[in-house]
Design an enzyme around this catalytic site. Structure first.
Site, PDB file in Angstrom:
ATOM      1  N   ASN A  84       0.853  -1.194   0.000  1.00 27.08           N
ATOM      2  CA  ASN A  84       0.000   0.000   0.000  1.00 27.08           C
ATOM      3  C   ASN A  84       0.888   1.243   0.000  1.00 27.08           C
ATOM      4  O   ASN A  84       1.767   1.309  -0.885  1.00 27.08           O
ATOM      5  CB  ASN A  84      -1.121  -0.039   1.049  1.00 27.08           C
ATOM      6  CG  ASN A  84      -0.735  -0.277   2.495  1.00 27.08           C
ATOM      7  OD1 ASN A  84      -0.283  -1.338   2.851  1.00 27.08           O
ATOM      8  ND2 ASN A  84      -0.962   0.699   3.338  1.00 27.08           N
ATOM      9  N   ASP A  85       0.696   2.179   0.858  1.00 27.42           N
ATOM     10  CA  ASP A  85       1.302   3.513   0.719  1.00 27.42           C
ATOM     11  C   ASP A  85       2.778   3.564   0.310  1.00 27.42           C
ATOM     12  O   ASP A  85       3.595   2.819   0.852  1.00 27.42           O
ATOM     13  CB  ASP A  85       1.263   4.238   2.068  1.00 27.42           C
ATOM     14  CG  ASP A  85      -0.028   4.054   2.809  1.00 27.42           C
ATOM     15  OD1 ASP A  85      -0.966   3.502   2.252  1.00 27.42           O
ATOM     16  OD2 ASP A  85      -0.079   4.469   3.975  1.00 27.42           O
ATOM     17  N   TRP A 131      -8.927   1.631  -0.712  1.00 24.02           N
ATOM     18  CA  TRP A 131      -9.154   0.664   0.363  1.00 24.02           C
ATOM     19  C   TRP A 131     -10.477  -0.084   0.212  1.00 24.02           C
ATOM     20  O   TRP A 131     -10.670  -1.123   0.832  1.00 24.02           O
ATOM     21  CB  TRP A 131      -9.083   1.360   1.732  1.00 24.02           C
ATOM     22  CG  TRP A 131      -7.677   1.591   2.185  1.00 24.02           C
ATOM     23  CD1 TRP A 131      -7.066   2.793   2.387  1.00 24.02           C
ATOM     24  CD2 TRP A 131      -6.692   0.599   2.484  1.00 24.02           C
ATOM     25  NE1 TRP A 131      -5.769   2.611   2.790  1.00 24.02           N
ATOM     26  CE2 TRP A 131      -5.510   1.258   2.871  1.00 24.02           C
ATOM     27  CE3 TRP A 131      -6.683  -0.797   2.470  1.00 24.02           C
ATOM     28  CZ2 TRP A 131      -4.345   0.591   3.229  1.00 24.02           C
ATOM     29  CZ3 TRP A 131      -5.524  -1.466   2.831  1.00 24.02           C
ATOM     30  CH2 TRP A 131      -4.378  -0.776   3.197  1.00 24.02           C
TER      31      TRP A 131
HETATM   32  C1  FRU Z   1      -2.928   4.511   4.823  1.00 22.42           C
HETATM   33  C2  FRU Z   1      -2.543   3.728   6.064  1.00 22.42           C
HETATM   34  C3  FRU Z   1      -1.620   4.550   6.937  1.00 22.42           C
HETATM   35  C4  FRU Z   1      -0.894   3.514   7.712  1.00 22.42           C
HETATM   36  C5  FRU Z   1      -0.736   2.424   6.684  1.00 22.42           C
HETATM   37  C6  FRU Z   1      -0.751   1.037   7.244  1.00 22.42           C
HETATM   38  O1  FRU Z   1      -3.241   3.739   3.736  1.00 22.42           O
HETATM   39  O2  FRU Z   1      -3.701   3.359   6.756  1.00 22.42           O
HETATM   40  O3  FRU Z   1      -2.283   5.505   7.736  1.00 22.42           O
HETATM   41  O4  FRU Z   1       0.346   3.944   8.183  1.00 22.42           O
HETATM   42  O5  FRU Z   1      -1.800   2.572   5.771  1.00 22.42           O
HETATM   43  O6  FRU Z   1      -0.456   0.108   6.273  1.00 22.42           O
END
Ligand code: FRU
Length: 607
Positions: free
Chosen positions: A147-148, A405
């Site tokens: 993810n991020d 998400w």
């Molecule tokens: C955003 C998030 C962040 C967190 C991460 C966890 O997508 O929820 O706030 O650090 O992903 O994977």
């Protein structure tokens, strides 16, 4: 007596079965629903078989009798969808035992699971792509979940891109920092995982910066990462690298920031005017951002909070950024505060909002009206956008996670999940109504992917569509450049279509010279049934006044990114077509319009 021997005696005493493996693994099933797996030879990897929809099994890694790692892996129960490697080299020469806990099954059922015969030791792991939808030129992990984007910094000609990573499966779990590097922002190489979970928890999102002046005392040019340790609470921790980002060590006095409520995703940056570091942190559930300052990256002073009552408040606030940007064509500079929000995006789920204002190192003062929400990208698949620290030539370059998400873990890929958007250079511009807006154009390096060019003659547009071919070879990945003159038309339609009868319609609606929209419909785009939230219509306002519009449309194997009027609006949407879109049909409604330019560039793979 070593731990395995003790556990084996215990297992024998309570009546468990023992399977002698011909595959250099000794597997013993306990009466309590565990399996003890012990390699009997050394090898580089233990290969773990995964079933995408199986529940997580807990794997405790014991070395020399001590618990050294805990992983959660969707170990295959009925079928093996793909495999992931567990690296055994850190345990070379030491005994390792895997205590695998399978929940909610009786011991006799556990023995029958397909994972046991599929577990194996191996010297190599084959990460060759087997995914039809893996992007040709967007960054993805070779395998596993992403993810991020995290910890992005530029140093000595190299762009570093870390990311939220699960190396043990293609859904969110075991959060670590994966790490990729590139010299040109389009060709990426995945490096060893930079940070793995520790006793303080998972390694959530954060940032990294080059400590040019050795303010933290780890050495001149050390790379400092600040990230969220997500365990029983969310605290902020520091790690540092003295080898240019190749390896990170943790600071001994972590965490460096604790807060009363959930707070995460620290973004650090050097504030030249202040002569100190700043940090912005998402106070997620309070829907505000916290601002700190520090002389040394270890001791942080709380300065102020921004955001209560501002912009979209419909979801948690995450992944902030704060930076100064020039206003195009002027000497003026303003600060931009990025706030990723989930849910509450304009088309459901996650999205990136921003605020424009001033920042003196202590307090962000917002120019934007509190009731107004500004979106950085008007698609459904642009989240956790943040920028690189230390980018060359005063560039402010951003990248976002190209998913949402709402359905990120259900998209039709298995070997890996999720890509990042194209890297984008940001600038402020003044819109027709006089307000400041954030523009995002593809980084100039993206042009280096062009490996051909077809220009089509200008053409009048009317109700009966003109159809132009798109490249069919190399899975049709291409960039389409268009210049449109709306003329007297109310609407211009652009339709991408493939042989399977799937299509994506995009329209430019002209209500009047000042009110125009760009819309994308992905309901018929291909596979959409993996989530009720996936079929969607996304709409972007076109800020530029007048009757003309330019578009750059980037097609990759599972995405469409549109940049309008030199990045004055952007829209990023995933699509999963059965075959590439091979035609573009253009038509106009309500009067004649004109396609002034159409150029199609096939793009070379960045693999
Ligand atoms: C955003 C998030 C962040 C967190 C991460 C966890 O997508 O929820 O706030 O650090 O992903 O994977």
């Amino acid at each position: 007596m070593n731990l395995f021997a003790k556990l084996s005696i215990l297992a024998a005493a309570i009546g468990i079965s023992v399977s002698a493996s011909a595959r250099s693994l000794d597997i013993r099933y306990t009466a309590t629903g565990n399996a003890l797996v012990r390699p009997t030879e050394t090898a580089h990897y233990l290969i773990l078989p995964v079933e995408d929809d199986a529940p997580d099994s807990k794997i405790e890694v014991l070395s020399g009798g001590t618990l050294v790692r805990t992983l959660y892996v969707r170990l295959a129960r009925r079928a093996v969808d793909y495999t992931v490697p567990f690296d055994l080299t850190p345990y070379d020469g030491k005994e390792v035992v895997f205590n695998i806990v399978i929940d909610n099954l009786q011991p006799h059922e556990i023995e029958k699971l397909v994972c046991w015969p599929a577990l194996r030791m191996a010297e190599t792991f084959d990460d060759a792509n087997f995914e039809k939808f893996r992007p040709a030129y967007h960054h993805t992990p070779r395998y596993g979940w992403m993810n991020d984007p995290n910890g992005m910094f530029y140093m000595d000609g190299v762009w570093h891109l870390c990311f939220q990573y699960n190396p043990y499966g293609s859904k969110w779990q075991n959060l670590s920092w994966g790490h990729s590097v590139s010299r040109d922002l389009v060709h990426w190489t995945q490096e060893p995982t930079a940070l793995e979970p520790d006793g303080l928890g998972y390694v959530f999102s954060g940032s990294a910066a080059v400590d040019r002046d050795n303010t933290a005392g780890f050495g001149v040019g050390a790379v400092i990462a600040l990230y969220t340790s997500a365990g029983t609470s969310q605290t902020q921790s520091l790690a540092y690298s003295t080898d240019g980002g190749a390896t990170f060590k943790r600071y001994g006095s972590n965490p460096v920031i604790t807060t009363e409520h959930e707070a995460r995703d620290p973004k650090i940056f050097w504030n030249e005017r202040l002569g100190r570091w700043n940090l912005i942190l998402a106070h997620a559930l309070d829907r505000e951002m916290l601002i700190y300052s520090s002389p040394d990256l270890k001791n942080w002073t709380f300065e102020s909070a921004f955001g209560r009552g501002y912009g979209c408040q419909k979801g948690v606030w995450e992944c902030p950024d704060l930076f100064e940007l020039p206003v195009r064509g002027t000497q003026e500079k303003k600060w931009v505060l990025i706030c990723n929000i989930n849910p509450g995006g304009p088309f459901g789920g996650s999205a990136t909002q921003y605020f424009v204002g001033d920042f003196d190192g202590h307090r962000f003062v917002c120019d934007t009206n509190p009731d107004e929400t500004l979106w950085m990208d008007y698609g459904k698949d642009h989240y956790a956008a943040v920028t690189w620290n230390n980018a060359p030539d005063n560039r402010r370059t951003a990248i976002a996670w190209m998913s949402n998400w709402e359905y990120a873990d259900a998209v039709p890929t298995l070997q890996y999940r999720s890509a990042n958007t194209l890297p984008r250079d940001l600038e402020l511009f003044r819109a027709a109504d006089g307000t400041l807006r954030l523009g995002a154009k593809p980084a100039k390096e993206v042009e280096s992917l062009r490996c051909g060019k077809t220009s089509f003659p200008a053409s009048a547009l009317s109700a009966s569509p003109i159809v132009r071919p798109l490249p069919a070879e190399a899975d049709g990945v291409c960039e389409i450049e268009l210049a449109l003159d709306f003329g007297r038309a109310r609407k211009i339609d652009l339709v991408l279509a493939n042989e399977a009868g799937e299509s994506v319609r995009m329209t430019c609606d002209v209500h009047d010279a000042k009110k125009k929209n760009f819309t994308m419909y992905r309901q018929q785009s291909g596979a959409t049934d993996f989530s009720l939230d996936f079929p969607a219509t996304t709409v972007a306002p076109i800020p530029r006044a007048g009757h003309k519009c330019t578009l750059r449309i980037f097609l990759d194997r599972c995405s469409i990114e549109v940049f309008g009027d030199d990045g004055e609006f952007a829209m990023t949407n995933l699509v999963f077509p059965a075959s590439p879109y091979t035609s573009l049909a253009l038509s106009a409604e309500g009067g004649a319009a004109r396609m002034e330019r159409l150029t199609v560039y096939p793009l070379g793979a960045a693999e």
